[in-house]
Design a protein around this motif. Structure first.
Motif, PDB file in Angstrom:
ATOM      1  N   VAL A 116       0.747  -1.311  -0.069  1.00 51.32           N
ATOM      2  CA  VAL A 116      -0.024   0.041  -0.060  1.00 51.32           C
ATOM      3  C   VAL A 116       0.947   1.226  -0.112  1.00 51.32           C
ATOM      4  CG1 VAL A 116      -1.652   1.353   1.161  1.00 51.32           C
ATOM      5  CG2 VAL A 116      -1.988  -1.305   1.199  1.00 51.32           C
ATOM      6  N   TYR A 117       0.650   2.231  -0.984  1.00 56.62           N
ATOM      7  CA  TYR A 117       1.314   3.405  -1.189  1.00 56.62           C
ATOM      8  C   TYR A 117       0.394   4.455  -0.937  1.00 56.62           C
ATOM      9  CZ  TYR A 117       4.338   6.832  -3.483  1.00 56.62           C
ATOM     10  OH  TYR A 117       4.899   7.864  -3.827  1.00 56.62           O
ATOM     11  N   GLU A 118       0.356   4.935   0.156  1.00 58.98           N
ATOM     12  CA  GLU A 118      -0.495   5.955   0.597  1.00 58.98           C
ATOM     13  C   GLU A 118      -0.766   7.258  -0.464  1.00 58.98           C
ATOM     14  OE1 GLU A 118      -0.127   7.214   4.509  1.00 58.98           O
ATOM     15  OE2 GLU A 118      -0.453   5.110   5.278  1.00 58.98           O
ATOM     16  N   PRO A 119       0.165   7.791  -1.131  1.00 61.87           N
ATOM     17  CA  PRO A 119      -0.046   8.811  -2.122  1.00 61.87           C
ATOM     18  C   PRO A 119      -1.090   8.543  -3.216  1.00 61.87           C
ATOM     19  CG  PRO A 119       2.365   8.873  -1.478  1.00 61.87           C
ATOM     20  CD  PRO A 119       1.657   7.668  -0.810  1.00 61.87           C
ATOM     21  N   VAL A 120      -1.012   7.326  -3.733  1.00 62.09           N
ATOM     22  CA  VAL A 120      -2.014   6.722  -4.640  1.00 62.09           C
ATOM     23  C   VAL A 120      -3.016   5.988  -4.045  1.00 62.09           C
ATOM     24  CG1 VAL A 120      -1.929   5.142  -6.690  1.00 62.09           C
ATOM     25  CG2 VAL A 120       0.078   6.610  -6.108  1.00 62.09           C
ATOM     26  N   HIS A 121      -2.860   5.184  -3.049  1.00 63.73           N
ATOM     27  CA  HIS A 121      -3.818   4.121  -2.501  1.00 63.73           C
ATOM     28  C   HIS A 121      -5.006   4.533  -1.656  1.00 63.73           C
ATOM     29  CE1 HIS A 121      -0.753   1.135  -4.240  1.00 63.73           C
ATOM     30  NE2 HIS A 121      -1.708   1.443  -5.028  1.00 63.73           N
ATOM     31  N   ASN A 122      -4.702   5.941  -1.127  1.00 60.43           N
ATOM     32  CA  ASN A 122      -5.727   6.036  -0.151  1.00 60.43           C
ATOM     33  C   ASN A 122      -6.925   6.839  -0.217  1.00 60.43           C
ATOM     34  OD1 ASN A 122      -4.292   5.185   2.281  1.00 60.43           O
ATOM     35  ND2 ASN A 122      -3.925   6.828   3.425  1.00 60.43           N
ATOM     36  N   ARG A 123      -6.596   7.606  -1.572  1.00 65.15           N
ATOM     37  CA  ARG A 123      -7.901   8.242  -1.916  1.00 65.15           C
ATOM     38  C   ARG A 123      -8.231   7.751  -3.432  1.00 65.15           C
ATOM     39  NH1 ARG A 123      -7.125  14.255  -0.186  1.00 65.15           N
ATOM     40  NH2 ARG A 123      -6.448  14.066  -2.310  1.00 65.15           N
ATOM     41  N   LEU A 124      -9.564   8.008  -3.627  1.00 64.96           N
ATOM     42  CA  LEU A 124     -10.106   7.658  -4.947  1.00 64.96           C
ATOM     43  C   LEU A 124      -9.509   8.458  -5.820  1.00 64.96           C
ATOM     44  CD1 LEU A 124     -11.638   5.903  -6.784  1.00 64.96           C
ATOM     45  CD2 LEU A 124     -13.866   7.036  -6.111  1.00 64.96           C
ATOM     46  N   SER A 125      -9.460  10.014  -5.672  1.00 61.91           N
ATOM     47  CA  SER A 125      -9.193  10.726  -6.639  1.00 61.91           C
ATOM     48  C   SER A 125      -7.661  10.606  -6.879  1.00 61.91           C
ATOM     49  CB  SER A 125      -9.457  12.170  -5.853  1.00 61.91           C
ATOM     50  OG  SER A 125      -8.797  12.298  -4.650  1.00 61.91           O
ATOM     51  N   ASP A 126      -6.930  10.322  -5.944  1.00 61.85           N
ATOM     52  CA  ASP A 126      -5.560  10.218  -6.168  1.00 61.85           C
ATOM     53  C   ASP A 126      -5.191   8.875  -7.049  1.00 61.85           C
ATOM     54  OD1 ASP A 126      -4.843  12.205  -4.573  1.00 61.85           O
ATOM     55  OD2 ASP A 126      -4.527  11.048  -2.786  1.00 61.85           O
ATOM     56  N   LEU A 127      -6.055   7.762  -6.766  1.00 66.11           N
ATOM     57  CA  LEU A 127      -5.833   6.731  -7.876  1.00 66.11           C
ATOM     58  C   LEU A 127      -6.232   7.014  -9.146  1.00 66.11           C
ATOM     59  CD1 LEU A 127      -5.397   3.549  -7.652  1.00 66.11           C
ATOM     60  CD2 LEU A 127      -7.869   3.284  -7.407  1.00 66.11           C
ATOM     61  N   GLU A 128      -7.220   7.844  -9.335  1.00 65.71           N
ATOM     62  CA  GLU A 128      -7.468   8.140 -10.799  1.00 65.71           C
ATOM     63  C   GLU A 128      -6.788   9.098 -11.186  1.00 65.71           C
ATOM     64  OE1 GLU A 128     -11.310   9.915  -9.509  1.00 65.71           O
ATOM     65  OE2 GLU A 128     -12.607   7.785  -9.858  1.00 65.71           O
ATOM     66  N   THR A 129      -6.052   9.894 -10.596  1.00 69.46           N
ATOM     67  CA  THR A 129      -4.869  10.672 -11.211  1.00 69.46           C
ATOM     68  C   THR A 129      -3.752   9.813 -11.528  1.00 69.46           C
ATOM     69  OG1 THR A 129      -5.642  12.425  -9.502  1.00 69.46           O
ATOM     70  CG2 THR A 129      -3.586  12.760 -10.670  1.00 69.46           C
ATOM     71  N   ALA A 130      -3.386   8.780 -10.809  1.00 72.29           N
ATOM     72  CA  ALA A 130      -2.260   7.839 -11.146  1.00 72.29           C
ATOM     73  C   ALA A 130      -2.686   6.999 -12.335  1.00 72.29           C
ATOM     74  CB  ALA A 130      -2.198   7.106  -9.626  1.00 72.29           C
ATOM     75  N   MET A 131      -3.883   6.722 -12.629  1.00 74.51           N
ATOM     76  CA  MET A 131      -4.424   5.996 -13.637  1.00 74.51           C
ATOM     77  C   MET A 131      -3.939   6.803 -14.925  1.00 74.51           C
ATOM     78  SD  MET A 131      -7.821   4.040 -12.376  1.00 74.51           S
ATOM     79  CE  MET A 131      -7.451   2.439 -11.724  1.00 74.51           C
ATOM     80  N   HIS A 132      -4.651   8.205 -14.864  1.00 76.62           N
ATOM     81  CA  HIS A 132      -4.346   8.946 -15.928  1.00 76.62           C
ATOM     82  C   HIS A 132      -2.960   9.257 -16.275  1.00 76.62           C
ATOM     83  CE1 HIS A 132      -8.552  10.087 -16.811  1.00 76.62           C
ATOM     84  NE2 HIS A 132      -8.912  10.257 -15.618  1.00 76.62           N
ATOM     85  N   ALA A 133      -2.210   9.360 -15.371  1.00 80.49           N
ATOM     86  CA  ALA A 133      -0.633   9.447 -15.574  1.00 80.49           C
ATOM     87  C   ALA A 133       0.028   8.266 -15.738  1.00 80.49           C
ATOM     88  CB  ALA A 133      -0.088  10.205 -13.971  1.00 80.49           C
ATOM     89  N   ASP A 134      -0.565   7.280 -15.849  1.00 77.80           N
ATOM     90  CA  ASP A 134      -0.039   5.596 -16.291  1.00 77.80           C
ATOM     91  C   ASP A 134       1.183   5.598 -15.043  1.00 77.80           C
ATOM     92  OD1 ASP A 134      -0.212   3.727 -17.740  1.00 77.80           O
ATOM     93  OD2 ASP A 134       1.514   4.295 -19.225  1.00 77.80           O
ATOM     94  N   ASP A 135       0.727   5.655 -14.028  1.00 74.61           N
ATOM     95  CA  ASP A 135       1.731   5.217 -12.901  1.00 74.61           C
ATOM     96  C   ASP A 135       1.609   3.664 -12.774  1.00 74.61           C
ATOM     97  OD1 ASP A 135       2.617   4.476 -10.658  1.00 74.61           O
ATOM     98  OD2 ASP A 135       2.096   6.072  -9.692  1.00 74.61           O
TER      99      ASP A 135
END
Ligand SMILES: NC(=O)c1ccc[n+]([C@@H]2O[C@H](COP(=O)([O-])OP(=O)(O)OC[C@H]3O[C@@H](n4cnc5c(N)ncnc54)[C@H](O)[C@@H]3O)[C@@H](O)[C@H]2O)c1
Length: 435
Positions: free
Chosen positions: A176-195
């Motif tokens: 679990v990596y909190e900056p990406v996995h803690n909030r839905l909006s962060d997960l979506e941003t990471a998906m768009h950024a192709d993380d």
């Protein structure tokens, strides 16, 4: 049947299975054989278990389907995705779990189950080399393509409800990596950024399923839906989720056997578990990064059953080790050994040895069926988020660790949670306590 706050299971239930390997094809073939009257669904709780409802004079023992509306096997329609293009008949023959005589009678139906292109990233399972794979611009595009697959499948098969079940390979460990996995909006941003490092392909399947109104079950030990961002999505979409890792062979035995030691207040010095396994799952798990995911899942079982803080004389610092060894000659017929070092009166040591010659996919298939039918039931009952009552079927059950919740691994407590949930959904009182 007493009525219930559950919408009846009417119409066709789509079961879209990620991965068309040994577990998936044993599950599908079994369901198809059972509904033709050619096999029995042995090991399935939804088909065999009986629960007491009512007390005293009103006491009755009923099958789940007599307490609450559960989809009929006749209403199931299967879909799948896989990295390899072979249809479910070819994949079942390749897996060699079932004998041809138990596959051939439903060959025509299995041949129609053709894998859609997988949402795959080779970095997550290096030992797989199939080319039935989607080309994706980024992780968000991966989600969009999967959503389109789900919509097309539902329409083509006239499904009134659809469940997505992960029975694909174990991915590499994604902590679990909190900056990406803690909030839905962060997960979506990471998906768009192709993380690609923090967004596993399995997360794209889960995101797509929930967004399309499909409950999602994680049958591997992947952390996919075991992160706060996915809990937020499940809440937003009002969809149930369950995971992780089917509880089948050695861990089933462990979660049923550890209570013997705990109940008799015997001490534990160490528990060493090892396995040999020769199927494709074993091949993938032979890669250290993939094994790590499984190891974390398998190790978690004992900690919540035999607890040092509750019994420091008995359970402080016991040594727990789990190994899986890839050994091709055994294929799907896993053999596991457990050596348990216990101690009794005045600290005198004793040993217990368990040698389980099991069949991995034969144990997993009924678990797949029960998880799909019960998570569909949960959705019809308006339940959403993590379904803890399904812990009974899972090696590393999900729980809200951000709120200090503990997993329940004790098999008999898990069974109580399961029975109480069925009672409640069936309009009865949830009347068994978990102490
Ligand atoms: N059999 C058991 O007792 C048991 C218990 C617990 C968990 N599991 C888990 O269940 C999963 C399936 O086990 P199996 O024995 O069927 O393995 P398998 O290797 O036979 O099948 C897995 C399939 O998934 C496919 N796949 C991998 N990544 C994919 C992706 N991103 N999209 C679509 N398909 C993908 C592979 O090509 C393969 O065909 C494994 O993760 C395993 O660890 C099995």
């Amino acid at each position: 049947m007493k009525q219930q706050n559950v919408t009846p299971a009417e119409g066709r239930l789509g079961i879209m299975v990620v991965g068309c390997g040994a577990v998936a094809t044993t599950f599908m073939t079994g369901v198809l054989m059972v509904r033709r009257g050619l096999a029995k669904p042995i090991g399935s709780m939804t088909q065999y278990d009986k629960i007491r409802v009512g007390r005293g004079q009103d006491k009755k023992y009923l099958h789940y389907a007599d307490i609450v509306s559960i989809a009929s096997l006749n209403d199931i329609v299967f879909g799948t995705w896989d990295v390899y293009p072979q249809n479910a008949y070819q994949a079942a023959m390749y897996a060699e779990v079932l004998k041809p005589k138990d596959i051939e009678p439903v060959r025509d139906e299995l041949e129609k189950i053709v894998p859609m292109k997988a949402a795959f990233d080779k970095n997550y399972a290096k030992r797989l080399d199939g080319d039935n794979v989607k080309q994706c611009a980024n992780r968000w595009d991966m989600v969009e393509q999967l959503r389109e697959d789900i919509r097309s499948f539902k329409t083509a098969n006239n499904c009134s409800r659809t469940v997505v079940l992960w029975a694909a390979s174990t991915e590499i460990y994604v902590p679990v990596y909190e900056p990406v996995h803690n909030r839905l909006s962060d997960l979506e941003t990471a998906m768009h950024a192709d993380d690609r490092e923090h967004v596993a392909p399995s997360m794209c399947y889960a995101y797509a399923a929930l967004s399309e109104g499909c409950p999602f079950v994680m049958g591997a030990p992947n952390t996919t839906v075991d992160i706060p961002a996915m809990w937020e999505l499940a809440e937003k979409t009002r969809m149930p989720i369950a995971g992780k890792d089917f509880k089948t062979g050695q861990t089933l035995v462990k979660s049923g056997f550890a209570p013997i030691i705990g109940t008799r207040c015997l001490g534990l010095d160490g528990w060493f578990s090892t396995n040999i396994l020769g199927n494709r799952d074993g091949l993938v798990l032979d890669e250290p990064e993939n094994f790590r995911t499984k190891e974390v899942s398998k190790l978690s079982t004992l900690e919540t059953i035999l607890k040092a803080d509750e019994q420091p004389d008995l359970y402080t610092d016991y040594y727990h080790k789990v190994r899986i060894n890839y050994y091709p000659p055994r294929n799907d017929n896993k053999e596991s050994w457990d050596n348990i070092d216990i101690f009794g009166w005045m600290g005198y040591p004793m040993q217990i040895k368990i040698n389980f010659l099991c069949r991995d996919s034969i144990l997993a298939a009924p678990v797949c069926l029960d998880l799909c039918l019960l998570i569909d039931l949960a959705a019809r009952a308006g339940r959403y988020g993590t379904q803890r009552f399904l812990s009974f079927f899972l090696k590393s059950p999900m729980h809200d660790y951000t709120q200090g919740e503990e997993a329940v691994n004790h098999l008999y407590r898990q069974h109580t949670m399961l029975k109480n949930a069925i009672r409640e959904m069936g309009g009865y009182e949830a009347d068994e306590e978990i102490d």
